[in-house]
Design a protein around this motif. Structure first.
Motif, PDB file in Angstrom:
ATOM      1  N   MET A  68       0.895  -1.007   0.043  1.00 18.32           N
ATOM      2  CA  MET A  68       0.045  -0.067   0.017  1.00 18.32           C
ATOM      3  C   MET A  68       0.983   1.236   0.134  1.00 18.32           C
ATOM      4  SD  MET A  68      -3.107  -1.135   2.589  1.00 18.32           S
ATOM      5  CE  MET A  68      -2.062  -2.376   3.373  1.00 18.32           C
ATOM      6  N   TYR A  91      -5.383   4.385   1.396  1.00 20.74           N
ATOM      7  CA  TYR A  91      -5.784   3.950   0.155  1.00 20.74           C
ATOM      8  C   TYR A  91      -5.067   3.861  -0.643  1.00 20.74           C
ATOM      9  CZ  TYR A  91      -9.929   6.541   2.141  1.00 20.74           C
ATOM     10  OH  TYR A  91     -10.963   6.881   3.053  1.00 20.74           O
ATOM     11  N   GLU A  92      -5.396   2.927  -1.916  1.00 24.60           N
ATOM     12  CA  GLU A  92      -4.305   2.509  -3.110  1.00 24.60           C
ATOM     13  C   GLU A  92      -5.115   2.456  -4.314  1.00 24.60           C
ATOM     14  OE1 GLU A  92      -1.128  -1.291  -3.129  1.00 24.60           O
ATOM     15  OE2 GLU A  92      -3.225  -1.584  -2.410  1.00 24.60           O
ATOM     16  N   THR A 123      -6.183   0.693  -7.771  1.00 24.43           N
ATOM     17  CA  THR A 123      -6.139  -0.620  -8.397  1.00 24.43           C
ATOM     18  C   THR A 123      -5.485  -0.612  -9.654  1.00 24.43           C
ATOM     19  OG1 THR A 123      -8.261  -0.145  -9.168  1.00 24.43           O
ATOM     20  CG2 THR A 123      -8.214  -1.120  -6.901  1.00 24.43           C
ATOM     21  N   PRO A 175     -15.003   1.794  -5.902  1.00 25.72           N
ATOM     22  CA  PRO A 175     -14.059   0.511  -5.406  1.00 25.72           C
ATOM     23  C   PRO A 175     -13.284  -0.032  -6.682  1.00 25.72           C
ATOM     24  CG  PRO A 175     -16.293   0.671  -4.607  1.00 25.72           C
ATOM     25  CD  PRO A 175     -16.075   1.706  -5.482  1.00 25.72           C
ATOM     26  N   GLY A 223      -8.673   1.279  -3.940  1.00 18.22           N
ATOM     27  CA  GLY A 223      -8.867   0.273  -2.678  1.00 18.22           C
ATOM     28  C   GLY A 223      -8.785   1.192  -1.375  1.00 18.22           C
ATOM     29  N   LYS A 224      -9.673   0.672  -0.164  1.00 12.05           N
ATOM     30  CA  LYS A 224      -9.702   1.060   0.931  1.00 12.05           C
ATOM     31  C   LYS A 224      -9.292   0.243   1.882  1.00 12.05           C
ATOM     32  CE  LYS A 224     -13.023   3.377   4.162  1.00 12.05           C
ATOM     33  NZ  LYS A 224     -14.210   4.037   4.178  1.00 12.05           N
ATOM     34  N   TYR A 225      -8.393   0.573   2.845  1.00 13.90           N
ATOM     35  CA  TYR A 225      -8.066  -0.429   3.849  1.00 13.90           C
ATOM     36  C   TYR A 225      -8.103   0.154   5.311  1.00 13.90           C
ATOM     37  CZ  TYR A 225      -5.892  -2.800  -0.047  1.00 13.90           C
ATOM     38  OH  TYR A 225      -5.968  -3.468  -1.460  1.00 13.90           O
TER      39      TYR A 225
END
Length: 62
Positions: free
Chosen positions: A1, A38-39, A41, A21, A25-27
């Motif tokens: 990430m 956030y990353e 995709t 989404p 991406g949300k972690y």
């Protein structure tokens, strides 16, 4: 990430309107002080040339 959007706490509703989404991406981490990272995709990374073009346009004309 990448940790691109970490830092001061922001309301989750602030980002919920702009997060797709399929592109970001949300972690969330189960910590005492909520932390979310956030990353991009693969789909979001494909949009980077468009974002770079918008930035270049803004620097040249604004």
């Amino acid at each position: 990430m990448c940790g691109c959007a970490t830092g001061d706490y922001k309301s989750p509703t602030r980002y919920s309107r702009i997060i797709n989404p399929a592109e970001l991406g949300k972690y969330a981490y189960p910590e005492i002080r909520p932390r979310v990272e956030y990353e991009l995709t693969a789909s979001g990374q494909q949009a980077l040339p468009v974002v770079d073009s918008i930035i270049a346009f803004g620097r040249q004309y604004l």
